[in-house]
Design a protein around this motif. Structure first.
Motif, PDB file in Angstrom:
ATOM      1  N   HIS A 277     -22.319 -11.100 -34.477  1.00 14.91           N
ATOM      2  CA  HIS A 277     -21.516 -12.254 -34.053  1.00 14.91           C
ATOM      3  C   HIS A 277     -22.368 -13.269 -33.294  1.00 14.91           C
ATOM      4  O   HIS A 277     -22.253 -14.478 -33.515  1.00 14.91           O
ATOM      5  N   GLU A 278     -23.219 -12.788 -32.415  1.00  6.53           N
ATOM      6  CA  GLU A 278     -24.019 -13.700 -31.607  1.00  6.53           C
ATOM      7  C   GLU A 278     -25.114 -14.370 -32.430  1.00  6.53           C
ATOM      8  O   GLU A 278     -25.396 -15.559 -32.248  1.00  6.53           O
ATOM      9  N   LEU A 279     -25.744 -13.633 -33.345  1.00  7.97           N
ATOM     10  CA  LEU A 279     -26.905 -14.162 -34.053  1.00  7.97           C
ATOM     11  C   LEU A 279     -26.532 -14.929 -35.318  1.00  7.97           C
ATOM     12  O   LEU A 279     -27.345 -15.706 -35.826  1.00  7.97           O
ATOM     13  N   ASN A 280     -25.328 -14.714 -35.860  1.00  8.90           N
ATOM     14  CA  ASN A 280     -24.931 -15.411 -37.081  1.00  8.90           C
ATOM     15  C   ASN A 280     -24.259 -16.751 -36.807  1.00  8.90           C
ATOM     16  O   ASN A 280     -24.086 -17.554 -37.716  1.00  8.90           O
ATOM     17  N   SER A 281     -23.842 -16.993 -35.561  1.00  6.01           N
ATOM     18  CA  SER A 281     -23.242 -18.289 -35.246  1.00  6.01           C
ATOM     19  C   SER A 281     -24.356 -19.326 -35.134  1.00  6.01           C
ATOM     20  O   SER A 281     -25.390 -19.083 -34.511  1.00  6.01           O
ATOM     21  N   PRO A 282     -24.158 -20.500 -35.750  1.00  2.11           N
ATOM     22  CA  PRO A 282     -25.241 -21.493 -35.815  1.00  2.11           C
ATOM     23  C   PRO A 282     -25.489 -22.182 -34.479  1.00  2.11           C
ATOM     24  O   PRO A 282     -24.636 -22.200 -33.599  1.00  2.11           O
ATOM     25  N   GLY A 283     -26.672 -22.753 -34.338  1.00  8.57           N
ATOM     26  CA  GLY A 283     -27.018 -23.539 -33.169  1.00  8.57           C
ATOM     27  C   GLY A 283     -27.819 -22.775 -32.128  1.00  8.57           C
ATOM     28  O   GLY A 283     -27.478 -21.650 -31.774  1.00  8.57           O
ATOM     29  N   ARG A 284     -28.922 -23.371 -31.676  1.00  7.75           N
ATOM     30  CA  ARG A 284     -29.749 -22.844 -30.581  1.00  7.75           C
ATOM     31  C   ARG A 284     -30.167 -21.393 -30.814  1.00  7.75           C
ATOM     32  O   ARG A 284     -30.036 -20.543 -29.928  1.00  7.75           O
ATOM     33  N   GLN A 285     -30.656 -21.099 -31.999  1.00  6.67           N
ATOM     34  CA  GLN A 285     -30.980 -19.727 -32.364  1.00  6.67           C
ATOM     35  C   GLN A 285     -32.090 -19.140 -31.491  1.00  6.67           C
ATOM     36  O   GLN A 285     -31.987 -18.003 -31.034  1.00  6.67           O
ATOM     37  N   LEU A 286     -33.157 -19.905 -31.265  1.00  6.49           N
ATOM     38  CA  LEU A 286     -34.262 -19.391 -30.465  1.00  6.49           C
ATOM     39  C   LEU A 286     -33.840 -19.116 -29.022  1.00  6.49           C
ATOM     40  O   LEU A 286     -34.250 -18.124 -28.412  1.00  6.49           O
ATOM     41  N   LEU A 287     -32.990 -19.987 -28.467  1.00 12.06           N
ATOM     42  CA  LEU A 287     -32.507 -19.791 -27.105  1.00 12.06           C
ATOM     43  C   LEU A 287     -31.620 -18.556 -27.024  1.00 12.06           C
ATOM     44  O   LEU A 287     -31.664 -17.799 -26.046  1.00 12.06           O
ATOM     45  N   LYS A 288     -30.829 -18.329 -28.062  1.00 13.59           N
ATOM     46  CA  LYS A 288     -29.974 -17.141 -28.105  1.00 13.59           C
ATOM     47  C   LYS A 288     -30.818 -15.870 -28.145  1.00 13.59           C
ATOM     48  O   LYS A 288     -30.526 -14.894 -27.454  1.00 13.59           O
ATOM     49  N   VAL A 289     -31.847 -15.888 -28.970  1.00 14.59           N
ATOM     50  CA  VAL A 289     -32.736 -14.724 -29.047  1.00 14.59           C
ATOM     51  C   VAL A 289     -33.421 -14.490 -27.702  1.00 14.59           C
ATOM     52  O   VAL A 289     -33.588 -13.347 -27.261  1.00 14.59           O
ATOM     53  N   LEU A 290     -33.786 -15.575 -27.018  1.00 15.77           N
ATOM     54  CA  LEU A 290     -34.427 -15.459 -25.709  1.00 15.77           C
ATOM     55  C   LEU A 290     -33.505 -14.768 -24.706  1.00 15.77           C
ATOM     56  O   LEU A 290     -33.928 -13.881 -23.965  1.00 15.77           O
ATOM     57  N   PHE A 291     -32.233 -15.169 -24.687  1.00 18.96           N
ATOM     58  CA  PHE A 291     -31.286 -14.559 -23.747  1.00 18.96           C
ATOM     59  C   PHE A 291     -30.947 -13.134 -24.156  1.00 18.96           C
ATOM     60  O   PHE A 291     -30.707 -12.271 -23.299  1.00 18.96           O
ATOM     61  N   LEU A 292     -30.916 -12.878 -25.460  1.00 16.94           N
ATOM     62  CA  LEU A 292     -30.726 -11.513 -25.934  1.00 16.94           C
ATOM     63  C   LEU A 292     -31.873 -10.629 -25.449  1.00 16.94           C
ATOM     64  O   LEU A 292     -31.662  -9.514 -24.945  1.00 16.94           O
ATOM     65  N   LEU A 293     -33.093 -11.136 -25.576  1.00 18.66           N
ATOM     66  CA  LEU A 293     -34.279 -10.413 -25.125  1.00 18.66           C
ATOM     67  C   LEU A 293     -34.284 -10.248 -23.606  1.00 18.66           C
ATOM     68  O   LEU A 293     -34.702  -9.205 -23.076  1.00 18.66           O
ATOM     69  N   LEU A 294     -33.800 -11.266 -22.889  1.00 18.22           N
ATOM     70  CA  LEU A 294     -33.734 -11.199 -21.429  1.00 18.22           C
ATOM     71  C   LEU A 294     -32.813 -10.071 -20.973  1.00 18.22           C
ATOM     72  O   LEU A 294     -33.169  -9.279 -20.091  1.00 18.22           O
ATOM     73  N   GLY A 295     -31.624  -9.984 -21.585  1.00 23.33           N
ATOM     74  CA  GLY A 295     -30.697  -8.906 -21.243  1.00 23.33           C
ATOM     75  C   GLY A 295     -31.291  -7.545 -21.540  1.00 23.33           C
ATOM     76  O   GLY A 295     -31.155  -6.603 -20.740  1.00 23.33           O
ATOM     77  N   PHE A 296     -31.963  -7.432 -22.679  1.00 16.86           N
ATOM     78  CA  PHE A 296     -32.589  -6.160 -23.055  1.00 16.86           C
ATOM     79  C   PHE A 296     -33.696  -5.786 -22.069  1.00 16.86           C
ATOM     80  O   PHE A 296     -33.790  -4.639 -21.627  1.00 16.86           O
ATOM     81  N   CYS A 297     -34.546  -6.764 -21.714  1.00 19.11           N
ATOM     82  CA  CYS A 297     -35.689  -6.474 -20.838  1.00 19.11           C
ATOM     83  C   CYS A 297     -35.244  -6.080 -19.434  1.00 19.11           C
ATOM     84  O   CYS A 297     -35.855  -5.221 -18.798  1.00 19.11           O
ATOM     85  N   ILE A 298     -34.185  -6.717 -18.930  1.00 15.62           N
ATOM     86  CA  ILE A 298     -33.692  -6.360 -17.596  1.00 15.62           C
ATOM     87  C   ILE A 298     -33.198  -4.924 -17.585  1.00 15.62           C
ATOM     88  O   ILE A 298     -33.516  -4.138 -16.670  1.00 15.62           O
ATOM     89  N   MET A 299     -32.445  -4.526 -18.604  1.00 22.25           N
ATOM     90  CA  MET A 299     -31.949  -3.157 -18.678  1.00 22.25           C
ATOM     91  C   MET A 299     -33.103  -2.176 -18.905  1.00 22.25           C
ATOM     92  O   MET A 299     -33.112  -1.068 -18.369  1.00 22.25           O
ATOM     93  N   ALA A 300     -34.103  -2.597 -19.699  1.00 21.88           N
ATOM     94  CA  ALA A 300     -35.272  -1.735 -19.928  1.00 21.88           C
ATOM     95  C   ALA A 300     -36.040  -1.527 -18.628  1.00 21.88           C
ATOM     96  O   ALA A 300     -36.505  -0.416 -18.331  1.00 21.88           O
ATOM     97  N   ALA A 301     -36.171  -2.594 -17.829  1.00 18.45           N
ATOM     98  CA  ALA A 301     -36.878  -2.477 -16.547  1.00 18.45           C
ATOM     99  C   ALA A 301     -36.125  -1.555 -15.598  1.00 18.45           C
ATOM    100  O   ALA A 301     -36.742  -0.727 -14.899  1.00 18.45           O
ATOM    101  N   LEU A 302     -34.802  -1.669 -15.566  1.00 18.68           N
ATOM    102  CA  LEU A 302     -34.003  -0.795 -14.709  1.00 18.68           C
ATOM    103  C   LEU A 302     -34.109   0.653 -15.153  1.00 18.68           C
ATOM    104  O   LEU A 302     -34.179   1.578 -14.327  1.00 18.68           O
ATOM    105  N   THR A 303     -34.135   0.855 -16.474  1.00 19.50           N
ATOM    106  CA  THR A 303     -34.288   2.222 -16.995  1.00 19.50           C
ATOM    107  C   THR A 303     -35.660   2.789 -16.621  1.00 19.50           C
ATOM    108  O   THR A 303     -35.783   3.954 -16.243  1.00 19.50           O
ATOM    109  N   PHE A 304     -36.694   1.946 -16.707  1.00 16.89           N
ATOM    110  CA  PHE A 304     -38.054   2.381 -16.378  1.00 16.89           C
ATOM    111  C   PHE A 304     -38.159   2.737 -14.896  1.00 16.89           C
ATOM    112  O   PHE A 304     -38.718   3.794 -14.527  1.00 16.89           O
ATOM    113  N   VAL A 305     -37.602   1.903 -14.040  1.00 16.83           N
ATOM    114  CA  VAL A 305     -37.644   2.149 -12.598  1.00 16.83           C
ATOM    115  C   VAL A 305     -36.808   3.372 -12.244  1.00 16.83           C
ATOM    116  O   VAL A 305     -37.212   4.218 -11.434  1.00 16.83           O
ATOM    117  N   GLY A 306     -35.634   3.477 -12.890  1.00 13.05           N
ATOM    118  CA  GLY A 306     -34.747   4.606 -12.591  1.00 13.05           C
ATOM    119  C   GLY A 306     -35.317   5.924 -13.051  1.00 13.05           C
ATOM    120  O   GLY A 306     -35.035   6.960 -12.453  1.00 13.05           O
TER     121      GLY A 306
END
Length: 306
Positions: A277-306
């Motif tokens: 749903h998030e990636l198939n909707s048109p407009g600002r695709q690169l920015l969407k991927v960036l925020f998708l990656l941001l959410g993933f990286c924050i959770m990955a960092a918390l998992t690594f620290v935890g």
């Protein structure tokens, strides 16, 4: 009351209150519920939704699946079950297909009950290139307007049924997280696990609340979902305390199987609902991927620290 039990009860109420606090921010703030704002407002909401998608992707790949595979493998080894058949993966697939079959059954029944006129597309391809999603019209990019191309839009994206399954899978996982706290036998370990769960659960419940609001559920149902979800980790802690106090050592296999079914459910919701749903909707695709990656990286960092 011994100190260890006091720490566990404190963790119980801490998880409950913090989950409610972060969960009701999107549910109660009108800004998150407004779908008729400016283009900037809709873009920000979309980016927040992409961030939530990254959070759920990380929760699926780095938290829920590893926990389940570890628990089921340990339980099978303890019971000396040796087979070439991939039992953990089969249980995971069973959870996946359970949701798929249930969803298609619900949609099939809805289609059969609906009059023929209600099955007609609400908006056709020649009407300014707009699509329909749960009663809301979303404009596509100017490059598609008036082009005559057929724009594919997922009519079931963020449906109440999928939101319920997302809530259900996360709730089951929260029970198992709470159970991990309740079964600990040292106060230091209880605090370590509790702090890790508090941080990542706050982000997850915020993301869940965003998805529930976007699904168009009534405010009362959103509040009920969040209230029940907030109770799941404390319920797991209470169950763990009960097991520790009664010195029972049974039910681990049932827990592992339920965890696998929940994991399969979460795989379905993550990869067939949230991300498409998030990636198939048109407009600002690169920015969407960036925020998708941001959410993933924050959770990955918390998992690594935890």
């Amino acid at each position: 009351m011994e100190y260890l039990l006091q720490v566990k009860i404190g963790a119980l109420f801490g998880l409950l209150l913090l989950t409610l606090l972060f969960g009701f921010i999107p549910a109660r703030v009108r800004w998150f519920r407004d779908t008729n704002g400016t283009d900037t407002h809709r873009t920000v909401l979309s980016l927040i939704s992409c961030f939530a998608g990254g959070v759920f992707l990380a929760a699926c790949l780095l938290d829920i699946l590893p926990d389940y595979l570890s628990d089921i493998s340990a339980e099978l080894a303890a019971r000396q079950v040796e087979t070439s058949f991939p039992v953990p993966e089969f249980i995971l697939a069973a959870g996946f297909f359970t949701v798929l079959i249930l969803e298609k059954l619900v949609l099939h029944c809805q289609e059969r009950r609906a009059p023929a006129s209600e099955r007609e597309p609400l908006l056709h391809g020649h009407e300014n290139g707009h699509g329909h999603t749960h009663g809301r019209v979303e404009a596509v990019g100017p490059e598609l307007e008036g082009s005559g191309h057929h724009v594919h839009v997922d009519l079931q994206a963020h449906s109440p049924f999928r939101s319920f399954m997302l809530f259900l899978s996360l709730s089951l996982h929260s029970v198992f997280e709470g159970l991990a706290i309740g079964l600990q036998n040292t106060d230091a370990k209880v605090l370590q696990i509790c702090i890790a769960i508090l941080v990542h659960k706050s982000i997850i419940v915020f993301s869940l609340s965003v998805k529930l609001v976007q699904s168009g559920l009534h405010a009362g149902w959103v509040a009920a979902y969040l209230g029940v979800f907030a109770l799941m980790s404390p319920l797991g802690i209470a169950l763990g305390i009960g097991v520790m106090e009664s010195h029972l050592d049974s039910g681990a296999l049932v827990q592992a199987v339920l965890e696998g079914l929940a994991a399969g459910t979460f795989v379905y919701i993550t990869f067939l609902e949230i991300l498409p749903h998030e990636l198939n909707s048109p407009g600002r695709q690169l920015l969407k991927v960036l925020f998708l990656l941001l959410g993933f990286c924050i959770m990955a960092a918390l998992t690594f620290v935890g």
